[in-house]
Design an enzyme around this catalytic site. Structure first.
Site, PDB file in Angstrom:
ATOM      1  CB  THR A 215       7.930  22.918  27.227  1.00 40.56           C
ATOM      2  OG1 THR A 215       8.679  23.897  27.791  1.00 40.56           O
ATOM      3  CG2 THR A 215       6.727  22.997  27.931  1.00 40.56           C
ATOM      4  CG  ASP A 268      20.995  28.511  18.300  1.00 38.96           C
ATOM      5  OD1 ASP A 268      20.451  29.011  17.480  1.00 38.96           O
ATOM      6  OD2 ASP A 268      20.527  28.154  19.450  1.00 38.96           O
ATOM      7  CB  SER A 276      14.892  30.728  15.943  1.00 42.72           C
ATOM      8  OG  SER A 276      14.160  29.348  16.177  1.00 42.72           O
ATOM      9  CE  LYS A 300      20.646  26.805  23.593  1.00 36.87           C
ATOM     10  NZ  LYS A 300      19.475  26.881  22.795  1.00 36.87           N
TER      11      LYS A 300
END
Length: 513
Positions: A215, A268, A276, A300
């Site tokens: 972004t 991740d 996070s 994901k």
């Protein structure tokens, strides 16, 4: 510092090497002050001056352009963090490994860590005391298992390690998508809608690490995103919102360090992802948070069960930290919007905000849905009225006006809005219906073409899942600025273009411009 080895002084030299987040220093093999063979056994050294300490990875060179015999060369990150002028004499000694590494070793052996141990690790990470190898060791140890208490300790320590924002408003909203979907630039539509309504939405975002645009990268096409804390507060005060790069306000700096290693290694984990995201939202002062989990075969999160587990983790952490967290699942089967890459995505955003008849409908509709959830946190808005209010603000032009106000407050962009001058099309090999799109492959293809470093590089989509295509009709166009990137992208697309028409891959076009 090793007390049995004497320290020596060397003059700082700036070495224009981008070593990512890792501090790297260079000494000459013929150094007059230091014997390189003594230091060869130590991977890290300490630089000391007037109480200031910098830990760095040591390299030894025979090239005098990097470090003369009386110099120590500092890479760009090391030079910036040590913040001392070229030519300054500094003491250099072999470094003692951070004490918190013992806790990392314990985690790898399977022991549960205490809150204090996790806090020490995060503190050292935030001060760049770990090498990339040591960061990877912590991530691997945490990936094997992490308890609920460790997750809470990790989230809290990361939130407290950097800037912590406090806002005067009782309701401060925010949204976050866990990522993985090309395009999907909903924040840049949602923020002006919510801000135009009057709810504060101080949006801090990341830059791309393994994707073709974050972004912050896309907003940078329209406005300055490197905004400091006090300026951020002033922008939110006058505009009810902002769209800035979170790294510049130092929110959860340890998380930025971890992400720089875990994303390229695909480490991740669910728990690390939750820590996070939540640490940054807690540090940003958000009270009400909407989490978007796209679900799809190349997203994901690939299934409903996995999405449910992730939702429960977000809700658990949010509850323990006194935040209202709502988690929704969305369609992650394909890109959202028509553009992949900063300029192309910014064009999509402004088309939606401007109610352009050719604006991507999926980006508009998803943004309205997300904005509706956030607007209903306003106690003055009756339940169920969020969507109608969001659509009113978008259709009336109020959201576009608010976006322009935010852009003006953040300052003008210095980025070019031109698309890459080189392009090629991927065309349908036969008549049929688009049956699948590989999000991961399109992300990689757009990066190969040069995004996000080249903001005008990327992919423009012409067809989505369910669309009918005829043989030879373009499915998408790839833009690049330089011939090497163009050729690499063309080769990558030839190996697998990411589209299936009636279950069969499309073929790349033989023509390029």
């Amino acid at each position: 510092m090793h007390p049995d080895l004497p320290h020596s002084q060397l003059k700082i030299r700036r070495v224009r090497l981008d070593t990512g987040r890792e501090n790297v220093v260079v000494i000459s093999r013929q150094s007059k002050a230091l014997r390189a063979e003594i230091f060869r056994g130590f991977s890290r050294v300490e630089l000391r001056l007037n109480g200031k300490v910098l830990l760095a990875t040591l390299l030894i060179t025979d090239d005098d352009t990097l470090a003369a015999q009386d110099e120590i060369g500092l890479s760009e990150p090391a030079f910036r963090r040590f913040a001392e002028p070229v030519g300054t004499l500094v003491a250099v000694t072999p470094a003692t490994p951070p004490e918190s590494l013992e806790a990392v070793r314990a985690k790898i052996r399977g022991r549960t860590l205490s809150q204090a141990e996790i806090g020490a690790i995060i503190n050292d990470l935030a001060h760049y005391r770990y090498s990339d190898m040591e960061i990877a060791a912590f991530l691997i140890g945490s990936a094997s298992f992490i308890t609920s208490d460790e997750l809470l300790a990790l989230t809290g320590a990361m939130a407290q390690a950097g800037t912590q924002l406090v806002w005067p408003d009782p309701v401060v909203v925010d949204k976050h998508c866990i990522g993985g979907i090309p395009g999907n630039r909903t924040s840049m539509v949602v923020v002006p809608i919510v801000a135009a309504h009057g709810l504060p939405i101080p949006k801090t975002s990341s830059r791309a690490i393994t994707s073709p645009a974050g972004t912050a990268d896309t907003m940078e096409v329209l406005a300055r995103v490197n905004v400091g804390v006090e300026e951020m507060k002033a922008i939110v005060s006058s505009c009810n919102g902002c769209l800035i790069w979170g790294g510049h306000v130092n929110l959860s700096p340890a998380d930025d360090v971890l992400i720089s290693v875990e994303r390229p290694l695909s480490l991740d984990t669910r728990e690390q992802m939750v820590a996070s995201i939540m640490s940054k939202k807690i540090a940003a002062g958000s009270t009400h948070l909407l989490i978007d989990i796209p679900v799809g075969p190349t997203a994901k999160v690939t299934g409903a069960v996995e999405a449910m587990r992730l939702r429960k983790l977000f809700e658990f952490v949010g509850d323990r930290f006194g935040r209202t967290v709502e988690v929704i699942t969305t369609d992650g089967r394909q890109p959202i919007g028509n553009g992949i890459g900063p300029v192309l995505e910014a064009n999509d955003v402004m088309a939606v905000l401007g109610n352009d008849k050719d604006a991507p409908r999926d980006l508009r509709e998803k943004s309205l849905r997300l904005a509706a959830h956030l607007l209903e946190y306003d106690p003055k808005l009756r339940g169920g009225a969020g969507y109608a209010r969001a659509r009113e603000l978008l259709d009336s032009g109020a959201a576009l006006k608010q976006m322009q106000k935010i852009i003006d407050a953040q300052g003008p962009s210095t980025c070019s809005t031109e698309l890459g001058s080189l392009s090629f099309d991927i065309k349908a090999a036969h008549d049929g219906t688009v049956s699948a799109i590989d999000c991961l492959r399109l992300n990689r293809l757009a990066r190969t073409a040069g995004a996000p470093l080249d903001k005008g590089a990327g992919i423009r989509l012409f067809k989505k899942i369910g669309d009918h295509v005829e043989q030879g009709e373009p499915l998408y166009r790839v833009y690049a600025f330089d011939q090497p990137e163009h050729d690499l992208a063309a080769s990558a697309a030839a190996a697998g273009n990411g589209y299936a028409v009636d279950g069969h891959d499309a073929l790349p076009s033989k023509t390029a411009s």
